[in-house]
Design a protein around this motif. Structure first.
Motif: not given
Lengths: 272, 364
Positions: A4, A7, B85-87, B272, B274-276, B281, B283, B285
Motif C-alpha cells: 500500500n 501507508q 490506508a490504516d496506519y 491525502l 489523516d483522520e482519527p 487513525n 489516511r 484520499r
C-alpha cells in the motif's frame, strides 16, 4: 499482499535536539530499516494530523536511524514540535531522485545553504565525506538571518577540520557576539577557492535566496547545468499522482526535488 | 471482435445477467440544472443522464443514454473521498469490493481513462486500489446518437463512438442493439447470453455506420460555430498565451466552487489527509482541485498560485502542456462537463479559441 503506497511505517522519536528557537532536529528510529539516498525526501506522518515532506539531514549510510531537521512552519510541524522522546510518528518513502553524486566526481563542489536549508545539505555533506577521495574540494557557504538562527552550531566546526573542506558562514543581521561576516550569503560568494572549469554549485534555502544565489553563480561563470537547486513544493503523495508539486513538465516529488537549473530555467514561475 | 444483435425486449435480461457477477451501474434520466442552450436553431437535447446502481434503481427507469452521463467515469475508480490506508497495520485493506460493470460509458470517458491509467497505474508505483477496480471492471460503452450543446469531443478528433478501450459496446438500432464483445471478460459475458444474442447481419452493421456518420456530421456542424482549435495547436497556444488577457477576463466570474475540476473526466489531483478513527487513525484520499486557493500553498504560507487567473492558467498548462509533453496527448476529452457545471459561464471552448486567435490571428 500488495504494497500500500499510502501507508507509513512506524517510527519512534529517539531524541529531539533544539537547533534554534523554531528549528529542532528529530532522531527517528523506524520499526524496520529505512534507507535513502542523499537528497531524497520522506513523507512524515504526525498521527491524526497528517503528513508533510522533509529531506532527512542524517548520514544516508545509516539505515537504522534517521534525523530530520524541522522548522515550525505549519500545522503538522507545530504539532511535531510539541512531541517528545518516545512518541510515535509514521514515515513513507523515500521519494525523488536525490543528488546526482556520480556527476560530482572529481569536482570542486560549492554548497550554498540558507537557514534551515542546510538540513538536506548536511546529509549531502555526509555522503561526500564518506567518499571524500572522489571529490576535489568541498566549499560550504552558509547564511542565516541572525546568529541565533544558525543550525548545527556544534557540528559545523567539526566539518571545518576535515581535509578538502572550506567553510564560511554569514548572518544577514549582526549582533555584538557575532564575530563573523555580516551580509546576505551572496556576499561570501566572491573569491571562491575553486576552479570554475570543474565546479558545481549545490544550493538549498528559501526560494528568494536560491534565486539570488543562482544569479550570482551564473555571474561568476557557473554553467546552468552545473547549478543544482532544491525546489520547494507541497508534495503530498510523493509518487507523481496527486498533482500538487508540478513544476512545468516535472513533478518535484518524482523528478526532483533536486533539479539542475538548466532543466527548469525556462519555466516562468520557478522562484514563486 | 464479435458483434451480435440483441432485441430491445432482451436488454433487461442482459443487465440482469451482467449484474449476477458485477456491481452494475446503469443510466437513467436525470433532471439537473446543467443546461447550456444553443444560441442558434440546432434544437439540442438538454436532458441529463446519471449512472445509478442497478439493484437500487427502478428497472423501468433504465434508459439508453444518448450522450455522456453527468458524473465523470473516474468517480468509479477513485472516490471523491475514501480511506486508502490504516496506519500502521499493513494487513488492513479496503476489504473486498465486487467488480464494477459500468454502462453508459462514452468515447470521451474512454479517452479520459487513458489519463487516469497513466496517473494511477503508471509511474514509480501503481495505486493498488485503482488498479484492482480498473482490472476487474467491465466497461460497457455505447455510441452517442446525439450530443449536448457543450459536447466537443470531435474538435480533438475523438469521435462520438468507440474504437478501443471498452469491454462491451452497445450501438442502438431501432429494434435493438448491436453488441461488440472486445475483451476476454466480455466474451465470458457473451457466453451467458447465447440464447438472446444473434450474429449481427451486414445490413445492421451498415446501418450502424450510417448512423455514426450522421452524428459525426451533425456534431461537426455544431462545432463549426465554436471554432475550437485543433489538438495539434493546443500546446503551442497555451504555452505562448501565458500573458493573455483571457485568464483574468474569464476568472472574473469564478466563484471557486471547484465544479469544473470535480466534474472533469481527466482531472486526477487529490490530497491525502489523516483522520482519527476509533483508537487509531486512517489516511483518506480526497479529490482536490488546482483552482482552489491553497492547492499549491506550502507550509509557512508561500503560494505560487496566489491569484485566480494564475490558477486557471496553471490548469490549462497542466492539461495542454504537461500532459502533451509527458504522454503525447491533451488531458481534455471534450466532454464539456466543466462548461455545463460552471455557474460563472467560464467556457473552455472560448478560452482555447481566444488563445488561438491571439497567437495566430492578431494584427501583429
Amino acid at each position: 499482499m500488495k504494497k500500500n503506497i499510502y501507508q507509513p511505517i512506524e517510527a519512534v522519536i529517539e531524541d529531539v535536539r533544539q537547533e534554534t528557537a523554531a528549528i529542532k532536529t528529530f532522531v527517528f528510529k523506524p520499526k524496520s530499516p529505512f534507507s535513502f539516498r542523499t537528497g531524497q525526501f520522506i513523507e512524515l506522518t504526525v498521527p491524526g494530523f497528517g503528513e508533510a515532506p522533509f529531506t532527512p539531514s542524517s548520514d544516508p549510510a545509516i539505515a537504522e536511524k534517521l534525523e530530520v531537521t524541522i522548522m515550525k512552519a505549519g500545522k503538522v510541524t507545530a504539532v511535531l514540535h510539541n512531541m517528545k522522546k518516545g512518541d510515535v510518528v509514521g514515515i513513507r518513502g523515500p521519494y525523488g531522485k536525490g543528488y546526482p553524486l556520480d556527476k560530482f566526481k572529481g569536482k570542486d563542489i560549492l554548497i550554498v545553504g540558507g537557514g534551515v536549508g542546510l538540513a538536506p545539505l548536511r546529509s549531502f555533506l555526509y555522503a561526500l565525506f564518506a567518499d571524500i577521495d572522489k571529490y576535489n574540494k568541498i566549499i560550504l557557504r552558509y547564511g542565516s538571518r541572525t546568529s541565533n538562527d544558525i543550525v548545527y552550531k556544534d557540528i559545523i566546526p567539526e566539518w571545518s577540520k576535515k581535509k578538502k573542506v572550506d567553510i564560511m558562514t554569514t548572518v544577514d543581521m549582526g549582533d555584538p557576539a557575532w564575530k563573523g561576516n555580516v551580509g546576505l550569503v551572496t556576499t561570501i560568494l566572491n573569491d571562491l577557492p575553486l576552479d570554475l572549469k570543474k565546479a558545481v554549485g549545490v544550493v538549498c534555502g528559501p526560494p528568494i535566496m536560491m534565486k539570488f544565489v543562482t544569479l550570482k553563480l551564473l555571474e561568476l561563470g557557473f554553467k546552468p547545468q552545473d547549478i543544482y537547486l532544491s525546489m520547494e513544493k507541497n508534495m503530498s503523495c510523493g509518487l507523481g499522482k496527486c498533482g500538487h508539486c508540478r513544476l512545468g513538465k516535472f513533478y518535484v516529488c518524482k523528478d526532483g526535488p533536486v533539479f539542475a537549473y538548466e532543466d527548469i530555467k525556462n519555466m516562468h514561475d520557478i522562484w514563486d | 471482435m464479435e458483434t451480435y444483435f440483441l432485441k430491445n425486449e432482451d436488454i433487461l435480461r442482459f443487465y440482469a445477467l451482467v449484474a449476477r457477477d458485477y456491481e452494475l451501474y446503469v443510466p437513467v434520466k436525470a433532471e439537473t440544472k446543467l443546461k447550456v442552450d444553443c444560441d442558434y436553431q440546432f434544437k439540442l437535447p438538454t436532458v441529463d443522464y446519471r449512472v445509478e446502481s442497478y439493484p437500487k434503481v427502478d428497472k423501468e427507469k433504465i434508459v439508453f443514454s444518448e450522450y455522456r452521463s453527468f458524473e465523470p467515469i473516474r468517480s468509479f475508480f477513485t472516490r471523491a473521498k475514501e480511506k486508502v490506508a490504516d496506519y500502521f497495520d499493513p494487513s488492513a485493506d479496503n476489504g473486498t469490493e465486487r467488480p464494477l460493470a459500468i454502462c453508459g460509458v462514452k468515447n470521451c470517458d474512454l479517452f479520459s481513462l487513458k489519463i487516469q491509467d497513466f496517473v494511477f497505474l503508471g509511474g514509480e508505483e501503481p495505486d493498488p486500489i485503482y488498479k484492482k477496480r480498473r482490472e476487474t471492471a467491465l466497461i460497457i460503452s455505447s455510441d452517442c446518437p446525439s450530443f449536448k450543446e457543450v459536447c466537443f469531443c470531435l474538435a480533438f478528433d475523438i469521435p462520438p463512438h468507440v474504437s478501443e478501450g471498452f469491454d462491451i459496446n452497445l450501438s442502438p438500432l431501432d429494434d435493438g442493439y448491436l453488441l461488440d464483445f472486445a475483451s476476454e471478460k466480455a466474451k465470458k459475458v457473451a457466453a451467458t447470453l447465447k440464447d438472446i444474442l444473434v450474429k449481427a447481419e451486414s445490413r445492421q452493421l451498415h446501418l450502424r455506420n450510417i448512423r455514426r456518420d450522421a452524428v459525426v456530421k451533425r456534431l461537426k456542424e455544431h462545432l463549426s460555430h465554436h471554432q475550437i482549435p485543433k489538438k495539434e495547436a493546443l500546446q503551442e497556444i497555451v504555452v505562448s498565451g501565458l500573458d493573455s488577457p483571457v485568464w483574468k477576463e474569464q476568472m472574473q466570474t469564478c466563484v471557486e466552487c471547484g465544479g469544473c475540476v470535480f466534474m472533469c473526466d481527466t482531472c486526477h489531483c487529490f490530497l491525502l489527509s489523516d483522520e482519527p478513527i476509533g483508537t487509531g487513525n486512517q489516511r483518506v484520499r480526497s479529490w482536490d482541485g488546482c483552482l482552489y486557493k491553497n492547492f499549491t500553498r506550502v507550509a509557512g504560507g508561500a503560494n505560487p498560485l496566489k491569484m485566480r487567473y494564475m490558477r486557471l492558467r496553471n490548469r490549462y498548462l497542466k492539461k495542454f502542456d504537461f500532459f502533451i509533453t509527458n504522454i503525447g496527448f491533451q488531458a481534455c476529452c471534450g466532454c464539456g462537463r466543466c462548461i455545463d457545471v460552471c455557474p460563472g459561464k467560464i467556457d473552455i471552448r472560448y478560452i482555447l479559441r481566444k488563445l488561438y486567435e491571439e497567437k495566430h490571428l492578431s494584427a501583429h
